[in-house]
Write a protein that holds these residues in place. Structure first.
Motif, PDB file in Angstrom:
ATOM      1  N   ALA A 165      -4.773  11.710   7.100  1.00 30.98           N
ATOM      2  CA  ALA A 165      -6.180  11.249   6.476  1.00 30.98           C
ATOM      3  C   ALA A 165      -7.503  11.658   7.010  1.00 30.98           C
ATOM      4  O   ALA A 165      -7.416  12.062   8.088  1.00 30.98           O
ATOM      5  CB  ALA A 165      -6.202   9.653   6.523  1.00 30.98           C
ATOM      6  N   GLN A 166      -8.190  11.875   6.204  1.00 27.73           N
ATOM      7  CA  GLN A 166      -9.751  12.397   6.589  1.00 27.73           C
ATOM      8  C   GLN A 166     -10.503  11.084   7.127  1.00 27.73           C
ATOM      9  O   GLN A 166     -10.152  10.091   6.978  1.00 27.73           O
ATOM     10  CB  GLN A 166     -10.549  12.653   5.326  1.00 27.73           C
ATOM     11  N   GLN A 167     -11.226  11.476   8.095  1.00 25.88           N
ATOM     12  CA  GLN A 167     -11.832  10.510   8.986  1.00 25.88           C
ATOM     13  C   GLN A 167     -13.238  10.499   8.309  1.00 25.88           C
ATOM     14  O   GLN A 167     -14.186  10.884   9.003  1.00 25.88           O
ATOM     15  CB  GLN A 167     -11.874  10.416  10.517  1.00 25.88           C
ATOM     16  N   ILE A 168     -13.594   9.774   7.110  1.00 32.87           N
ATOM     17  CA  ILE A 168     -14.777   9.653   6.660  1.00 32.87           C
ATOM     18  C   ILE A 168     -15.194   8.299   5.923  1.00 32.87           C
ATOM     19  O   ILE A 168     -14.223   7.369   6.036  1.00 32.87           O
ATOM     20  CB  ILE A 168     -14.959  10.570   5.395  1.00 32.87           C
ATOM     21  N   GLY A 169     -16.355   7.797   5.813  1.00 34.08           N
ATOM     22  CA  GLY A 169     -16.564   6.536   5.223  1.00 34.08           C
ATOM     23  C   GLY A 169     -16.144   6.430   3.772  1.00 34.08           C
ATOM     24  O   GLY A 169     -16.239   7.263   2.937  1.00 34.08           O
ATOM     25  N   ARG A 170     -15.523   5.161   3.369  1.00 33.79           N
ATOM     26  CA  ARG A 170     -15.021   4.931   2.116  1.00 33.79           C
ATOM     27  C   ARG A 170     -15.904   3.751   1.324  1.00 33.79           C
ATOM     28  O   ARG A 170     -16.359   3.047   1.838  1.00 33.79           O
ATOM     29  CB  ARG A 170     -13.411   4.494   2.178  1.00 33.79           C
ATOM     30  N   LEU A 171     -15.590   3.853   0.126  1.00 32.59           N
ATOM     31  CA  LEU A 171     -16.145   2.710  -0.787  1.00 32.59           C
ATOM     32  C   LEU A 171     -15.132   1.627  -1.065  1.00 32.59           C
ATOM     33  O   LEU A 171     -15.576   0.455  -1.114  1.00 32.59           O
ATOM     34  CB  LEU A 171     -16.565   3.424  -2.155  1.00 32.59           C
ATOM     35  N   THR A 172     -13.984   1.983  -0.706  1.00 35.23           N
ATOM     36  CA  THR A 172     -12.896   1.108  -1.304  1.00 35.23           C
ATOM     37  C   THR A 172     -11.567   0.887   0.095  1.00 35.23           C
ATOM     38  O   THR A 172     -11.711   1.851   0.864  1.00 35.23           O
ATOM     39  CB  THR A 172     -12.059   1.411  -2.265  1.00 35.23           C
ATOM     40  N   ASN A 173     -11.112  -0.195  -0.012  1.00 41.82           N
ATOM     41  CA  ASN A 173     -10.310  -0.668   1.239  1.00 41.82           C
ATOM     42  C   ASN A 173      -8.927  -0.714   0.346  1.00 41.82           C
ATOM     43  O   ASN A 173      -8.823  -1.587  -0.484  1.00 41.82           O
ATOM     44  CB  ASN A 173     -10.625  -1.899   1.880  1.00 41.82           C
ATOM     45  N   ILE A 174      -7.903   0.176   0.612  1.00 41.26           N
ATOM     46  CA  ILE A 174      -6.567   0.008  -0.085  1.00 41.26           C
ATOM     47  C   ILE A 174      -5.669  -0.356   1.104  1.00 41.26           C
ATOM     48  O   ILE A 174      -4.303  -0.082   1.033  1.00 41.26           O
ATOM     49  CB  ILE A 174      -6.281   1.150  -0.809  1.00 41.26           C
ATOM     50  N   MET A 175      -6.029  -0.888   2.236  1.00 37.93           N
ATOM     51  CA  MET A 175      -5.033  -1.389   3.184  1.00 37.93           C
ATOM     52  C   MET A 175      -5.258  -3.064   3.401  1.00 37.93           C
ATOM     53  O   MET A 175      -4.288  -3.356   4.137  1.00 37.93           O
ATOM     54  CB  MET A 175      -5.723  -0.782   4.477  1.00 37.93           C
ATOM     55  N   GLN A 176      -5.806  -3.710   2.544  1.00 32.88           N
ATOM     56  CA  GLN A 176      -5.445  -5.195   2.518  1.00 32.88           C
ATOM     57  C   GLN A 176      -5.643  -5.583   0.926  1.00 32.88           C
ATOM     58  O   GLN A 176      -6.262  -6.641   0.497  1.00 32.88           O
ATOM     59  CB  GLN A 176      -6.820  -5.919   3.232  1.00 32.88           C
ATOM     60  N   LEU A 177      -4.642  -5.051   0.207  1.00 34.76           N
ATOM     61  CA  LEU A 177      -4.595  -5.531  -1.015  1.00 34.76           C
ATOM     62  C   LEU A 177      -3.793  -6.610  -1.635  1.00 34.76           C
ATOM     63  O   LEU A 177      -2.936  -7.186  -0.868  1.00 34.76           O
ATOM     64  CB  LEU A 177      -4.064  -4.156  -1.947  1.00 34.76           C
ATOM     65  N   THR A 178      -4.455  -7.415  -2.633  1.00 30.95           N
ATOM     66  CA  THR A 178      -3.602  -8.578  -3.103  1.00 30.95           C
ATOM     67  C   THR A 178      -3.527  -8.122  -4.575  1.00 30.95           C
ATOM     68  O   THR A 178      -4.523  -8.046  -5.296  1.00 30.95           O
ATOM     69  CB  THR A 178      -4.413  -9.724  -2.979  1.00 30.95           C
ATOM     70  N   VAL A 179      -2.306  -7.562  -5.000  1.00 34.62           N
ATOM     71  CA  VAL A 179      -2.105  -6.812  -6.287  1.00 34.62           C
ATOM     72  C   VAL A 179      -1.648  -7.773  -7.299  1.00 34.62           C
ATOM     73  O   VAL A 179      -0.559  -8.411  -7.133  1.00 34.62           O
ATOM     74  CB  VAL A 179      -1.227  -5.701  -6.085  1.00 34.62           C
ATOM     75  N   ASP A 180      -2.700  -7.781  -8.299  1.00 29.27           N
ATOM     76  CA  ASP A 180      -1.971  -8.856  -9.527  1.00 29.27           C
ATOM     77  C   ASP A 180      -1.026  -7.986 -10.203  1.00 29.27           C
ATOM     78  O   ASP A 180      -1.386  -6.833 -10.899  1.00 29.27           O
ATOM     79  CB  ASP A 180      -3.257  -8.955 -10.313  1.00 29.27           C
ATOM     80  N   THR A 181       0.215  -8.263 -10.371  1.00 29.33           N
ATOM     81  CA  THR A 181       1.064  -7.576 -10.871  1.00 29.33           C
ATOM     82  C   THR A 181       1.672  -8.158 -12.277  1.00 29.33           C
ATOM     83  O   THR A 181       2.575  -7.903 -13.000  1.00 29.33           O
ATOM     84  CB  THR A 181       2.528  -7.460 -10.121  1.00 29.33           C
ATOM     85  N   SER A 182       0.583  -9.097 -12.861  1.00 35.43           N
ATOM     86  CA  SER A 182       1.056  -9.676 -14.203  1.00 35.43           C
ATOM     87  C   SER A 182       0.863  -8.631 -15.412  1.00 35.43           C
ATOM     88  O   SER A 182       1.228  -8.870 -16.516  1.00 35.43           O
ATOM     89  CB  SER A 182       0.135 -11.167 -14.370  1.00 35.43           C
ATOM     90  N   TRP A 183       0.216  -7.421 -15.029  1.00 35.77           N
ATOM     91  CA  TRP A 183       0.439  -6.527 -16.273  1.00 35.77           C
ATOM     92  C   TRP A 183       1.658  -6.334 -16.504  1.00 35.77           C
ATOM     93  O   TRP A 183       1.851  -5.936 -17.814  1.00 35.77           O
ATOM     94  CB  TRP A 183      -0.646  -5.189 -15.743  1.00 35.77           C
ATOM     95  N   TRP A 184       2.601  -6.415 -15.806  1.00 37.15           N
ATOM     96  CA  TRP A 184       4.264  -6.065 -16.193  1.00 37.15           C
ATOM     97  C   TRP A 184       4.336  -6.903 -16.988  1.00 37.15           C
ATOM     98  O   TRP A 184       5.052  -6.610 -18.119  1.00 37.15           O
ATOM     99  CB  TRP A 184       4.825  -6.120 -14.802  1.00 37.15           C
ATOM    100  N   THR A 185       4.294  -8.370 -17.240  1.00 39.82           N
ATOM    101  CA  THR A 185       4.967  -9.194 -18.292  1.00 39.82           C
ATOM    102  C   THR A 185       3.899  -9.383 -19.150  1.00 39.82           C
ATOM    103  O   THR A 185       4.140  -9.447 -20.363  1.00 39.82           O
ATOM    104  CB  THR A 185       4.859 -10.589 -17.298  1.00 39.82           C
ATOM    105  N   LYS A 186       2.475  -9.131 -18.909  1.00 35.34           N
ATOM    106  CA  LYS A 186       1.579  -9.169 -20.158  1.00 35.34           C
ATOM    107  C   LYS A 186       1.863  -8.276 -21.282  1.00 35.34           C
ATOM    108  O   LYS A 186       1.836  -8.505 -22.221  1.00 35.34           O
ATOM    109  CB  LYS A 186       0.292  -8.796 -19.645  1.00 35.34           C
ATOM    110  N   TYR A 187       2.424  -7.036 -20.914  1.00 32.17           N
ATOM    111  CA  TYR A 187       2.914  -5.784 -21.608  1.00 32.17           C
ATOM    112  C   TYR A 187       4.160  -5.920 -22.283  1.00 32.17           C
ATOM    113  O   TYR A 187       4.505  -5.212 -23.089  1.00 32.17           O
ATOM    114  CB  TYR A 187       2.308  -4.499 -21.262  1.00 32.17           C
TER     115      TYR A 187
END
Ligand SMILES: [Fe+2]
Length: 382
Positions: A165-187
């Motif tokens: 990984a590059q060591q730079i500042g980020r806008l987003t954090n993908i290391m502490q996700l709470t993923v809503d997986t209801s798209w699976w059943t929604k579709y």
């Protein structure tokens, strides 16, 4: 003739510019709404003096303020998407001249390839697409004399410490996700639609609670095998969560666009989000069933009891027909949701609830909510 027709159209568009929109509300009411819905943000008194211009359309040659607001929110969403995809690409994609940065993580890439051997290529291409989306929208805004969106001052979040990984500042954090997986059943539902207020079961209940990394946070995350595989599985479900959001956002906002060319932009970019979603929907179904020994996160076998059946079967990757507009109509295969009211704020909230902005500043949330509030105030003008 053509020239005259063009002139008339141009005059009509210009007219929008000089006449204040009938639906325009004051900056104060935008602020109130943004705060009420956003929750997380607190607007500092000095924000609008130094932050994004609240009414950037002044000086625009041809777009309504509503169209500009919608484009600016979409540009922001695409910048945020690009930032998270960039992080995935550095560790699990293909690093090249089209998507530079990072040098890859072999254990993470190998785990992603359990979902599909082509995952690195797909991650690369999705990343390049998002970069092209915000670059185009910003350039289009600038061509119309409107302010493009730039979030660079919020690139403050830490990078993964994993090798690659590059060591730079980020806008987003993908290391502490709470993923809503209801798209699976929604579709997969044939009888429910979020636009009717319906809610949907989680495909991966464990992912929808707690906080989980979707990339290795450091080299300690590269083993044991079931742990790095759980991280890759999390990414697989997160990819689809992000892209199904874009799939709904564009048609939702398109309903309030005025200028035919702006409508064309939304109708041309939006379906590429759907192309991404369709791909990720297929790949997520290949995530192997496992339990992460480090935190207990369970990826169940979606084809076996108590899952299985039409709501969970992994090869049902195309949208099942469902109710639309009114229950009296026959079921139809559609994107859902597409309700336009509050669509931008809904998208901002969904990304916030995902954990993407954990660690971001109050000013960041205030700017995001302001962009969303203005987009949601946009109305199609005749
Ligand atoms: Fe995009």
């Amino acid at each position: 003739m053509e020239h005259n027709a063009h002139q008339t159209q141009k005059e009509k568009i210009m007219e929008h510019n000089v006449q204040p929109s009938k639906h325009t509300t004051s900056r104060r009411s935008f602020l109130g709404k943004g705060l009420a819905v956003g929750g997380a943000g607190i607007v500092g008194a000095g924000l609008f003096a130094k932050g994004l211009p609240a009414f950037a359309e002044e000086g625009s040659a041809s777009l309504t303020r509503g169209d500009i607001a919608i484009l600016r929110f979409l540009a922001a969403a695409e910048i945020l998407e690009s930032d998270l995809w960039q992080q995935y690409n550095e560790l699990g994609g293909i690093q090249d001249s089209e998507v530079p940065g990072g040098s890859g993580s072999a254990p993470y890439t190998t785990a992603l390839q359990v979902l599909d051997g082509d995952m690195p290529q797909y991650i690369h291409d999705n990343t390049e697409d998002e970069i092209s989306h915000f670059t185009f929208i910003d350039a289009y805004l600038a061509s119309k004399g409107a302010d493009p969106v730039n979030l660079d001052r919020f690139r403050t979040l830490p990078s993964s410490k994993a090798t690659g990984a590059q060591q730079i500042g980020r806008l987003t954090n993908i290391m502490q996700l709470t993923v809503d997986t209801s798209w699976w059943t929604k579709y997969r539902s044939r009888t429910n639609n979020p636009d009717f207020g319906d809610t949907f079961a989680q495909a991966i209940p464990g992912l929808s609670k707690g906080q989980f990394p979707a990339i290795p946070r450091h080299d300690g995350d590269l083993s044991p095998n079931a742990h790095i595989q759980a991280i890759a599985n999390t990414a697989g479900f997160h990819f689809a969560f992000i892209e199904q959001g874009g799939t709904s956002l564009y048609p939702s906002l398109a309903q309030r666009v005025t200028n035919p060319e702006v409508l064309r932009i939304l109708l041309s970019i939006g379906p590429t989000e759907t192309a991404h979603f369709q791909t990720w929907h297929d790949k997520a179904g290949n995530a192997p069933a496992l339990t992460d020994p480090t935190n207990g996160l369970v990826f169940p076998n979606l084809n076996a009891s108590p899952f299985g059946g039409e709501d969970f079967q992994t090869n049902l990757i195309m949208p099942e027909p469902t109710i639309f507009l009114n229950r009296k109509f026959p079921a139809v295969s559609i994107i859902r949701p597409t309700e336009t009211q509050g669509a931008a704020m809904g998208a901002a909230k969904a990304l916030t609830d995902d954990g993407l902005f954990i660690g971001q500043s109050k000013e960041f949330f205030a700017v995001l909510h302001e962009l969303a509030a203005q987009a949601d105030e946009a109305r199609r003008e005749s």
